[in-house]
Design a protein around this motif. Structure first.
Motif, PDB file in Angstrom:
ATOM      1  N   ARG A   1      49.143  -2.059  -4.294  1.00 55.49           N
ATOM      2  CA  ARG A   1      48.169  -2.744  -3.431  1.00 55.49           C
ATOM      3  C   ARG A   1      46.769  -2.187  -3.645  1.00 55.49           C
ATOM      4  O   ARG A   1      45.796  -2.936  -3.683  1.00 55.49           O
ATOM      5  CB  ARG A   1      48.562  -2.617  -1.953  1.00 55.49           C
ATOM      6  CG  ARG A   1      49.647  -3.547  -1.539  1.00 55.49           C
ATOM      7  CD  ARG A   1      49.772  -3.701  -0.055  1.00 55.49           C
ATOM      8  NE  ARG A   1      49.722  -2.446   0.667  1.00 55.49           N
ATOM      9  CZ  ARG A   1      50.286  -2.224   1.840  1.00 55.49           C
ATOM     10  NH1 ARG A   1      50.968  -3.165   2.438  1.00 55.49           N
ATOM     11  NH2 ARG A   1      50.175  -1.063   2.435  1.00 55.49           N
ATOM     12  N   GLN A   2      46.658  -0.861  -3.801  1.00 59.47           N
ATOM     13  CA  GLN A   2      45.344  -0.260  -4.042  1.00 59.47           C
ATOM     14  C   GLN A   2      44.762  -0.734  -5.366  1.00 59.47           C
ATOM     15  O   GLN A   2      43.576  -1.044  -5.443  1.00 59.47           O
ATOM     16  CB  GLN A   2      45.458   1.266  -4.056  1.00 59.47           C
ATOM     17  CG  GLN A   2      45.695   1.879  -2.705  1.00 59.47           C
ATOM     18  CD  GLN A   2      45.989   3.376  -2.790  1.00 59.47           C
ATOM     19  OE1 GLN A   2      46.207   3.918  -3.866  1.00 59.47           O
ATOM     20  NE2 GLN A   2      45.997   4.032  -1.642  1.00 59.47           N
ATOM     21  N   LEU A   3      45.589  -0.793  -6.399  1.00 57.02           N
ATOM     22  CA  LEU A   3      45.115  -1.255  -7.703  1.00 57.02           C
ATOM     23  C   LEU A   3      44.684  -2.710  -7.651  1.00 57.02           C
ATOM     24  O   LEU A   3      43.706  -3.101  -8.294  1.00 57.02           O
ATOM     25  CB  LEU A   3      46.195  -1.066  -8.767  1.00 57.02           C
ATOM     26  CG  LEU A   3      46.450   0.370  -9.201  1.00 57.02           C
ATOM     27  CD1 LEU A   3      47.657   0.428 -10.136  1.00 57.02           C
ATOM     28  CD2 LEU A   3      45.223   0.960  -9.874  1.00 57.02           C
ATOM     29  N   THR A   4      45.406  -3.512  -6.908  1.00 56.57           N
ATOM     30  CA  THR A   4      45.065  -4.923  -6.777  1.00 56.57           C
ATOM     31  C   THR A   4      43.770  -5.100  -5.997  1.00 56.57           C
ATOM     32  O   THR A   4      42.948  -5.947  -6.328  1.00 56.57           O
ATOM     33  CB  THR A   4      46.205  -5.686  -6.074  1.00 56.57           C
ATOM     34  OG1 THR A   4      47.400  -5.496  -6.824  1.00 56.57           O
ATOM     35  CG2 THR A   4      45.899  -7.165  -5.959  1.00 56.57           C
ATOM     36  N   ALA A   5      43.556  -4.285  -4.978  1.00 60.82           N
ATOM     37  CA  ALA A   5      42.361  -4.405  -4.141  1.00 60.82           C
ATOM     38  C   ALA A   5      41.127  -3.823  -4.813  1.00 60.82           C
ATOM     39  O   ALA A   5      40.018  -4.283  -4.575  1.00 60.82           O
ATOM     40  CB  ALA A   5      42.590  -3.713  -2.803  1.00 60.82           C
TER      41      ALA A   5
END
Length: 194
Positions: free
Chosen positions: A134-138
Motif C-alpha cells: 500500500r505504501q509503494l502504491t501510494a
C-alpha cells in the motif's frame, strides 16, 4: 512495531463450521485487525470483490465449492489474484493437499489443530507485506502531487513575470521556462519509474 499501532487491515476467514470461525477469530483477535467471515467459497468470492484483504485463511473441506476451487477462482480474477491465501485443513488431509494448494498459487498451508503462535506469526508477515505494498502504491501519487504543486508554482512565477515586465522586457523568462521544462521532465521520469 506492533500491528495494533498500525492501520488495521482486513483478513478474510473462510470456513463452513461456526466453531472453526470462532476459533480463528479468537486466535487472530490479538492482532487487532478487521476480521471478515465467510461460510462458503461463494461468500468468500463475493467478499473479496467488495473489499481489499491482506490475507485469506481458507478451509479446504467445505460443501459446494471447496477450498481448492475457491482458491483457483480467487487466483483467476485480476482483482483478487495477488491476495495471499493460507489453506487450512484437518489432520486427515492427504499428502497431495499441500502440493495441490501450492500448484494453485496459495502462499501457505496449515493443518489443524493450528498452533496459535504460528498462525499469528504467518498472518503478521502477510499484514506487513500488504502495508508495504500500500505504501509503494501510494508513494507515486504523493510524489506526483508534490511535483505538480512545484510546476504550478513555477507557472505562477512565469505568469507574474509576463504581467509585470515593463515595456515587454522578458530577460528572465527563458530561464524560468527552461526550469519549468526540467521540472516537467523530472515528474514524467518519476512516473515512468513506477
Amino acid at each position: 512495531m506492533s500491528t495494533a499501532t498500525l492501520d488495521p487491515c482486513s483478513i478474510l476467514i473462510v470456513d463452513d463450521m461456526e466453531e472453526n470461525l470462532v476459533a480463528l477469530e479468537a486466535v487472530l483477535g490479538p492482532l487487532h485487525q478487521h476480521l471478515v467471515r465467510a461460510r462458503s467459497g461463494e461468500e468468500a468470492l463475493k467478499a473479496m470483490l467488495r473489499q481489499d484483504f491482506a490475507v485469506v485463511l481458507l478451509d479446504v473441506l467445505m460443501p459446494g465449492m471447496d477450498g481448492f476451487e475457491t482458491a483457483a477462482n480467487m487466483k483467476r480474477l485480476d482483482q483478487t489474484k495477488d491476495v495471499p491465501i493460507i489453506l487450512v485443513t484437518g489432520v486427515e488431509a492427504g499428502s497431495d493437499y499441500a502440493y495441490r494448494g501450492y500448484a494453485l498459487g496459495v502462499a501457505d498451508f496449515l493443518t489443524k489443530p493450528i498452533d496459535p503462535w504460528v498462525l499469528r506469526t504467518k498472518v503478521n508477515v502477510f499484514l506487513d507485506l500488504h502495508r508495504k505494498n500500500r505504501q509503494l502504491t501510494a508513494r507515486p501519487a504523493a510524489e506526483n502531487v508534490a511535483g505538480l504543486a512545484e510546476i504550478s508554482a513555477r507557472l505562477a512565477d512565469v505568469e507574474l513575470l509576463l504581467h509585470n515586465q515593463p515595456g515587454g522586457d522578458t530577460s528572465g523568462l527563458a530561464d524560468r521556462i527552461a526550469a519549468l521544462e526540467r521540472a516537467v521532465r523530472h515528474l514524467w521520469a518519476r512516473t515512468d519509474a513506477y
